[in-house]
Design an enzyme around this catalytic site. Structure first.
Site, PDB file in Angstrom:
ATOM      1  N   LYS A 196      52.537  23.485  43.427  1.00 16.73           N
ATOM      2  CA  LYS A 196      52.328  22.422  42.437  1.00 16.73           C
ATOM      3  C   LYS A 196      51.212  21.533  42.983  1.00 16.73           C
ATOM      4  CE  LYS A 196      53.500  18.290  41.606  1.00 16.73           C
ATOM      5  NZ  LYS A 196      52.210  17.912  41.006  1.00 16.73           N
ATOM      6  N   GLU A 274      53.941  16.803  55.780  1.00 15.46           N
ATOM      7  CA  GLU A 274      52.779  16.107  56.357  1.00 15.46           C
ATOM      8  C   GLU A 274      52.599  14.844  55.547  1.00 15.46           C
ATOM      9  OE1 GLU A 274      51.486  17.090  59.004  1.00 15.46           O
ATOM     10  OE2 GLU A 274      51.904  19.239  59.085  1.00 15.46           O
ATOM     11  N   CYS A 308      44.916  11.147  55.632  1.00 11.36           N
ATOM     12  CA  CYS A 308      46.056  10.639  56.410  1.00 11.36           C
ATOM     13  C   CYS A 308      45.707  10.483  57.878  1.00 11.36           C
ATOM     14  CB  CYS A 308      47.266  11.538  56.222  1.00 11.36           C
ATOM     15  SG  CYS A 308      46.859  13.265  56.462  1.00 11.36           S
ATOM     16  N   GLU A 407      48.830   1.768  55.445  1.00 16.29           N
ATOM     17  CA  GLU A 407      47.738   2.727  55.477  1.00 16.29           C
ATOM     18  C   GLU A 407      46.793   2.369  54.322  1.00 16.29           C
ATOM     19  OE1 GLU A 407      48.980   6.686  54.414  1.00 16.29           O
ATOM     20  OE2 GLU A 407      47.399   7.598  55.610  1.00 16.29           O
TER      21      GLU A 407
HETATM   22  P1  ADP Z   1      49.340  10.561  46.504  1.00 18.65           P
HETATM   23  O1  ADP Z   1      49.631   9.108  46.493  1.00 18.65           O
HETATM   24  O2  ADP Z   1      48.425  11.006  47.541  1.00 18.65           O
HETATM   25  O3  ADP Z   1      49.098  11.143  45.143  1.00 18.65           O
HETATM   26  P2  ADP Z   1      51.959  11.534  46.354  1.00 18.65           P
HETATM   27  O4  ADP Z   1      52.931  11.746  47.456  1.00 18.65           O
HETATM   28  O5  ADP Z   1      52.256  10.528  45.347  1.00 18.65           O
HETATM   29  O6  ADP Z   1      50.619  11.239  47.069  1.00 18.65           O
HETATM   30  O7  ADP Z   1      51.678  12.918  45.634  1.00 18.65           O
HETATM   31  C1  ADP Z   1      51.503  14.129  46.347  1.00 18.65           C
HETATM   32  C2  ADP Z   1      52.003  15.273  45.506  1.00 18.65           C
HETATM   33  O8  ADP Z   1      53.380  15.075  45.234  1.00 18.65           O
HETATM   34  C3  ADP Z   1      51.332  15.402  44.140  1.00 18.65           C
HETATM   35  O9  ADP Z   1      51.194  16.778  43.847  1.00 18.65           O
HETATM   36  C4  ADP Z   1      52.327  14.745  43.203  1.00 18.65           C
HETATM   37  O10 ADP Z   1      52.251  15.198  41.879  1.00 18.65           O
HETATM   38  C5  ADP Z   1      53.617  15.207  43.845  1.00 18.65           C
HETATM   39  N1  ADP Z   1      54.796  14.412  43.474  1.00 18.65           N
HETATM   40  C6  ADP Z   1      54.887  13.103  43.237  1.00 18.65           C
HETATM   41  N2  ADP Z   1      56.165  12.748  42.956  1.00 18.65           N
HETATM   42  C7  ADP Z   1      56.896  13.888  43.013  1.00 18.65           C
HETATM   43  C8  ADP Z   1      58.282  14.215  42.835  1.00 18.65           C
HETATM   44  N3  ADP Z   1      59.186  13.297  42.542  1.00 18.65           N
HETATM   45  N4  ADP Z   1      58.651  15.502  42.992  1.00 18.65           N
HETATM   46  C9  ADP Z   1      57.748  16.438  43.308  1.00 18.65           C
HETATM   47  N5  ADP Z   1      56.445  16.213  43.492  1.00 18.65           N
HETATM   48  C10 ADP Z   1      56.014  14.951  43.345  1.00 18.65           C
END
Ligand code: ADP
Length: 506
Positions: A196, A274, A308, A407
């Protein structure tokens, strides 16, 4: 920045062919060997952060689509796990080669959706493909052990076995390399996967997978489910909780990492996380100042600070503080060129989305309101658009400012003064993050002491760039669990099995 540009250009000369495959812009998800729409037919737009134009619309998949993809990966695992390591190695190397033949077009897509300058996109493809090449090699070294036991006529066998389906959830800041680093390793180990990608950068993922198809990756080994942020939680739940999933491999924020870890815990699933960092960049008086400054630029402004492992807190000894700050200011002013990523000469692109721009603006405004001094930048360059944050240098930052702990994930360098080694260590370790750290010193004893005492998964002594496919990349504390790259990166996707061979005299 210059180092990156030179290496990308060299790479480009070596590997770019005349093949500009426009078919790489894929607008469908990829499940069980077919390019598909969402079962609901819903789509969401992928925006170019430089001008908010719509690059393409891709399927906005939901939990039901995720389930279909997990089932496909699970079915395929039954056969893929029985392929020989030689076959898997061959396919990974072919994927590597085809990506290298398509650097130009992959980079164009990456720059369009992530905003990063073209040279950095090309650099990321060189970095990302290095994992495919590396895991093509490591696939052939997933060895077991035979251990002498305490009993006569018995042998202890230890073998490694693939975990099954891996759910791969990736961020937007390295939209290609975060996929190859995980998928190269898990495929080498004999696993299959559902990816995903971030809602901000699904097109790079789809292009990478189109090249995997061209490389002969069998149907069902790699599946891609695209979804908007609205559907991410539903898709993520299936990807974490479906019984067929053996492991969740995630790169992203600590906040989301904790949610996924919680869901994985319900099924006692393996995780590789990570998460966010808060990297100290420590300069001692003995450091080679010009070298430290060159590396400060790399550590801070690569990907416009959206990494990161980016230097987050610049801790400078009081005796060299003024010199460092003056040199840093000079270099930032000279080398950081803000603009759209596809414009010649630009080194810093837009932040990836509105939320990022607001977050960086909020952190700097809060610091300034509480007394921090802006030596350079400090605001959005409005004439370029609403996501172009100026390369910024801040001093006089105090612990009561949010930027002291958080961060930044943007082009803001924050400098603090320290008196001695003990204070530098105390400040550096005063965070729940523990990913990358950087130390500049010529004192050998000090270098070893810092390596020992810094509570981080990675320590760069006299270097601001740590990542490559050979070492184990990863963090401790709330920065994550598990390691990527190196021989350990493959082992993440295997289980150990102990077999006792007994009655060998019968
Ligand atoms: P960033 O702030 O760098 O976007 P996130 O951790 O918010 O980092 O997002 C990283 C990945 O996690 C993206 O692919 C996002 O769509 C996915 N993501 C965010 N929330 C969820 C969730 N509840 N379950 C699964 N994937 C998620």
């Amino acid at each position: 920045m210059d180092l990156l540009r030179v290496s990308a250009a060299r790479h480009f000369q070596l590997f770019t062919t005349s093949c500009r495959n426009m078919h790489l812009l894929k607008k469908q998800a990829y499940v069980n060997g077919e390019w598909v729409q969402a079962s609901s037919n819903a789509v969401f737009p992928v925006l170019n952060p430089a001008d908010d134009s719509v690059i393409a619309e891709v399927p906005d998949m939901d939990a039901a689509d995720a389930k279909t993809a997990v089932d496909a990966a699970s079915n395929t695992f039954k056969t893929w796990k029985n392929t020989t390591v030689k076959e898997r190695s061959y396919i990974l190397r072919k994927w590597n080669d085809i990506c290298l033949q398509n650097v130009d077009h992959l980079a164009e897509i990456m720059t369009a959706e992530s905003g990063k300058p073209l040279a950095e996109s090309k650099g990321e493809i060189a970095y990302g493909t290095s994992f495919l090449e590396w895991f093509a090699d490591t696939a052939r070294h997933i060895n077991g052990e035979i251990i002498p036991g305490p009993w006569p006529n018995k042998k202890i066998l230890v073998t490694r076995h693939p975990l099954g389906v891996v759910s791969v959830i990736t961020p937007w800041n390295f939209p290609f390399a975060m996929i190859t680093r995980k998928v190269g390793a898990l495929m080498a180990a004999g696993c299959t996967c559902v990816i995903k990608p971030s809602e901000d950068t699904p097109l790079t993922a789809l292009a990478a997978v189109e090249l995997a198809v061209q490389a002969g990756v069998p149907k069902g080994v790699i599946n891609v489910v695209t979804s908007s942020r609205k559907n991410a939680a539903g898709v993520g739940k299936v990807m974490c909780e479906d019984p067929a999933v053996g492991c969740i491999s995630f790169t992203g924020s600590t906040h989301v990492g904790k949610i996924l870890y919680g869901m994985a815990a319900k099924g006692i699933k393996r995780v590789s996380l990570e998460l966010g960092g808060n990297a100290p960049f420590i300069v001692f008086p003995s450091a080679d100042m010009e070298h430290a400054l060159d590396h400060a630029m790399l550590a801070k402004f690569r990907n416009n600070g959206q990494a990161c492992v980016a230097g987050n807190r610049f801790l400078i000894h009081e005796s060299v503080f003024d010199k460092f700050v003056e040199g840093f200011k000079g270099r930032i002013g000279q080398k950081c060129v803000l603009g759209p990523g596809n414009k010649e000469g630009v080194t810093c692109g837009p932040l990836v989305n509105k939320a990022q721009a607001e977050k960086v603006t909020g952190l700097v405004d809060d610091a300034v309101a509480k007394g921090a001094k802006v030596l350079l930048g400090g605001k959005i360059a409005k004439h370029l658009g609403d996501k172009f944050y100026e390369s910024t240098l801040l001093v006089d930052v105090k612990p009561d400012m949010a930027i002291y702990q958080e961060e930044v994930f943007g082009p803001v360098a924050v400098c603090y003064k320290f008196k001695d080694e003990a204070e530098a260590l105390e400040v550096a370790n005063s965070t729940r993050s523990g990913l990358a750290s950087y130390v500049f010193t010529k004192d050998l004893g000090q270098a070893f002491r810092m390596s020992e005492k810094l509570e981080f998964g990675m320590v760069g002594i006299n270097d601001g760039i740590l990542s490559s496919c050979e070492p184990p990349f990863g963090g401790i504390k709330e920065s994550g669990i598990g390691r990527e790259g190196s021989k350990h990166g493959v082992e993440e996707y295997t289980d150990l099995k102990y077999t006792l061979m007994s009655a060998l005299d019968k």
